[in-house]
Design an enzyme around this catalytic site. Structure first.
Site, short mmCIF file in Angstrom:
data_model
loop_
_atom_site.label_atom_id
_atom_site.label_comp_id
_atom_site.label_asym_id
_atom_site.label_seq_id
_atom_site.Cartn_x
_atom_site.Cartn_y
_atom_site.Cartn_z
N LYS A 22 0.85 -1.21 0.00
CA LYS A 22 0.00 0.00 0.00
C LYS A 22 0.88 1.24 0.00
CE LYS A 22 -1.67 1.55 4.05
NZ LYS A 22 -1.27 2.94 4.35
N ASN A 23 1.91 1.24 0.84
CA ASN A 23 2.71 2.46 1.02
C ASN A 23 3.74 2.69 -0.07
OD1 ASN A 23 1.19 3.02 3.23
ND2 ASN A 23 2.70 2.36 4.72
N ARG A 92 -4.71 10.57 4.57
CA ARG A 92 -3.65 11.58 4.75
C ARG A 92 -2.66 11.55 3.59
NH1 ARG A 92 1.19 11.99 6.24
NH2 ARG A 92 1.89 13.82 7.40
N ARG A 121 0.22 14.36 13.01
CA ARG A 121 0.69 14.10 11.64
C ARG A 121 0.72 15.36 10.77
NH1 ARG A 121 -1.12 8.51 9.56
NH2 ARG A 121 0.86 8.74 8.50
N ASP A 312 4.67 0.38 12.00
CA ASP A 312 3.45 -0.22 11.45
C ASP A 312 3.27 -1.67 11.87
OD1 ASP A 312 3.55 1.56 8.25
OD2 ASP A 312 3.04 2.17 10.28
N ILE A 334 7.89 6.78 17.03
CA ILE A 334 7.56 7.49 15.79
C ILE A 334 6.29 8.33 15.94
CG2 ILE A 334 7.06 7.25 13.32
CD1 ILE A 334 9.86 6.28 14.03
N ARG A 406 -8.51 -0.73 4.60
CA ARG A 406 -7.68 0.31 3.98
C ARG A 406 -6.36 -0.28 3.51
NH1 ARG A 406 -7.25 5.85 7.16
NH2 ARG A 406 -5.95 6.10 5.32
C1 EPZ Z 1 4.43 6.83 6.38
O1 EPZ Z 1 3.65 7.87 6.95
C2 EPZ Z 1 3.51 5.63 6.23
N1 EPZ Z 1 2.41 5.98 5.33
C3 EPZ Z 1 2.97 5.24 7.60
O2 EPZ Z 1 2.15 4.08 7.43
C4 EPZ Z 1 4.15 4.91 8.51
O3 EPZ Z 1 3.68 4.60 9.80
C5 EPZ Z 1 5.11 6.11 8.58
O4 EPZ Z 1 5.52 6.48 7.25
C6 EPZ Z 1 6.35 5.80 9.39
O5 EPZ Z 1 7.03 4.71 8.83
C7 EPZ Z 1 2.63 6.00 3.99
O6 EPZ Z 1 3.72 5.75 3.52
C8 EPZ Z 1 1.45 6.34 3.12
P1 EPZ Z 1 6.43 10.17 8.54
P2 EPZ Z 1 4.21 9.37 7.00
O7 EPZ Z 1 6.32 11.44 7.80
O8 EPZ Z 1 5.10 9.62 5.86
C9 EPZ Z 1 6.41 13.45 11.98
C10 EPZ Z 1 0.27 2.73 7.73
O9 EPZ Z 1 -0.21 2.19 8.74
N2 EPZ Z 1 6.26 14.43 10.89
O10 EPZ Z 1 7.59 9.26 8.26
O11 EPZ Z 1 3.06 10.25 7.22
C11 EPZ Z 1 5.19 12.54 12.09
O12 EPZ Z 1 4.18 13.13 12.87
C12 EPZ Z 1 0.76 4.15 7.80
O13 EPZ Z 1 0.40 2.15 6.62
C13 EPZ Z 1 6.26 15.79 11.19
O14 EPZ Z 1 6.35 16.18 12.35
O15 EPZ Z 1 5.09 9.33 8.33
C14 EPZ Z 1 5.78 11.30 12.74
O16 EPZ Z 1 5.87 11.52 14.12
C15 EPZ Z 1 0.52 4.79 9.15
N3 EPZ Z 1 6.14 16.68 10.17
C16 EPZ Z 1 7.18 11.22 12.15
O17 EPZ Z 1 7.47 12.54 11.65
C17 EPZ Z 1 6.04 16.28 8.86
O18 EPZ Z 1 5.96 17.14 7.98
C18 EPZ Z 1 7.35 10.24 11.00
O19 EPZ Z 1 6.29 10.49 10.10
C19 EPZ Z 1 6.04 14.90 8.58
C20 EPZ Z 1 6.16 13.99 9.61
#
Ligand code: EPZ
Length: 438
Positions: A22-23, A92, A121, A312, A334, A406
């Site tokens: 998916k990701n 998202r 997020r 995840d 995370i 999802r």
């Molecule tokens: C990706 O989300 C995945 N989704 C998530 O999978 C996964 O849990 C996550 O990466 C971590 O591996 C997709 O790829 C579609 P991040 P993403 O930006 O990119 C903070 C699932 O279950 N952050 O790596 O949104 C954020 O809040 C989903 O399949 C900021 O503060 O995650 C988090 O604490 C859930 N500002 C950390 O960084 C930003 O602009 C990592 O988030 C972006 C992120």
């Protein structure tokens, strides 16, 4: 709404094919906006989230059609540059259209995704990255508007946290910028590598794949191409943990065991047997008293960016530790609120205490875990409840399973094929006490 009904206690035996990730599918679908023409994506899982992303592309003017696991996308004529709130609030990852729209048209208006069950997020890293490339961004009425006069310029982007979609968005924005872009502290997840492979096949010039430093040499244009989505490592890990919890022996095919280094080590420490090939693996529990039901050793985990233990898979592993022979500490680094599954697991008898970003899981063993009505709160929490339901004695009813749909393709059919007594029923018939049709 549908419910999942599970009669627990049956070990799992057989073979299951893993679907596309998916990701990886979500950013690769978004990347087709970068170039006109007819793109072909293979191994695209048919999920609620991939359908949402394809519908978003349709709103933007692209056309798509699915034949089995292959999706053809034509993005010759983009008629829109706005991702509406009603759609973004359901997923998202819709923010992934920002980068390609900026690169293709110089403008994008995307609803801020808002928080979700697992955390606030924000997308500040994405926006800061675009600004390094000459983009101006402004927030109003819950939307972010991003614009650039003419062509983006190359720049240096440093991620305070190696954001996965942040890295993907900036990559897609930079591939046609004037000059070079350096992305530092980039995410190294395999899904980012899958996107890089597709962008390079489209004509992009990108160095540093699978490292935390990416260098993009901007090119004038890209062309449509044919790409394949990598196997879903989180789906793979979910089924590995399910076997460890329910017992049995299962072979997972069409997967990439090398993408699960941390989980594999932790499951071996739990006492689970794992044999790997290049694109398949077999998970089994040692036989005890003629039954393949192991009592896993309690093992601590800390979630980290790849190749660390994936956040995840945290909820799923916690369900396994509920059966552990001691106490396990689960440290979630995370996301700030990714313990929504704890309350539901406790309804099934689990002994778990949350202390800030750590959960202390005292193993209760299989015979004290009992089925109960529980509610799914987010995608991976719902997978955790399925695993607990498979291991528990008695009946578990999981409501709000749209969360599950999802990110897991044909999960009920796949589990039934492995001998699980699981079925999907309408909420009203569930209230009337419909039994599981195995
Ligand atoms: C990706 O989300 C995945 N989704 C998530 O999978 C996964 O849990 C996550 O990466 C971590 O591996 C997709 O790829 C579609 P991040 P993403 O930006 O990119 C903070 C699932 O279950 N952050 O790596 O949104 C954020 O809040 C989903 O399949 C900021 O503060 O995650 C988090 O604490 C859930 N500002 C950390 O960084 C930003 O602009 C990592 O988030 C972006 C992120």
């Amino acid at each position: 709404m549908d419910q999942l009904i599970i009669e627990g206690g049956s070990p799992l035996y057989g073979t299951v094919a893993i679907s596309g990730a998916k990701n990886a599918a979500l950013p690769l679908i978004a990347a087709t906006l970068l170039a006109p023409g007819s793109h072909t994506l293979h191994n695209v899982p048919d999920l609620r989230d991939t359908r949402t992303m394809l519908n978003l592309l349709e709103i933007l003017g692209a056309r798509w059609q699915r034949q089995g696991q292959t999706v053809q996308i034509n993005s010759d004529h983009l008629t829109g540059v706005e991702a509406p709130y009603d759609l973004v609030k359901t997923m998202r990852a819709s923010v992934l259209v920002l980068g390609p729209l900026l690169a293709r048209t110089g403008f994008a208006r995307v609803s801020l995704p808002g928080g979700c069950a697992i955390g606030a997020r924000p997308i500040n890293f994405h926006l800061k990255g675009f600004e390094q490339l000459g983009v101006t961004t402004r927030l109003e009425h819950g939307y972010v508007e991003a614009a650039v006069e003419g062509r983006m310029r190359g720049g240096t982007v440093y991620f305070d946290i190696p954001s996965v979609t942040g890295t993907e968005n900036v990559l897609m924005a930079s591939v046609m910028a004037r000059g070079d872009t350096v992305i530092k502290n980039a995410a190294k997840e395999p899904e980012v590598g899958n996107l890089i492979d597709m962008l390079v096949a489209m004509g992009a010039e990108i160095e540093g794949k699978d490292t935390d430093r990416l260098v993009v040499h901007g090119v004038d244009r890209l062309h449509a191409t044919e790409s394949t989505i990598i196997p879903d490592r989180i789906e793979t890990g979910t089924y590995m943990i399910a076997v460890a919890a329910a017992g049995g022996t299962v072979t997972l095919t069409d997967c990439t065991p090398a993408h699960l280094p941390a989980l594999t080590e932790k499951l071996l420490l739990c006492g689970v047997n794992i044999e790997t090939e290049a694109t398949s693996l077999t998970v089994s529990c040692p036989e005890i008293d003629g039954r393949s039901i192991c009592r896993p050793c309690s093992v601590d985990i800390t979630t980290l960016p790849y190749p660390g233990f994936p956040t995840d898979l945290q909820a799923q592993f916690m369900a396994l530790m509920v059966l552990g022979n001691g106490t396990a500490i689960i440290h979630e680094t995370i996301f700030e609120n990714r313990f929504m599954h704890v309350a539901e697991l406790k309804r099934m008898g689990a002994d778990i205490t949350i202390e800030g970003s750590r959960a202390v899981v005292r193993g209760i063993g299989r015979d004290k875990l009992c089925g109960a009505p529980v509610m799914a709160t987010d995608l991976r929490a719902s997978a955790s409840l399925v695993i607990a339901g498979l291991a528990a004695g008695g009946t578990t009813r999981i409501s709000r399973i749209y969360h599950l749909e999802r990110g897991y393709e044909n999960m009920v059919e796949k589990l039934q094929r492995l001998g699980a007594r699981v079925g999907k029923v309408r909420e009203e018939s569930a209230r009337a006490g419909a039994d599981v049709r195995a």
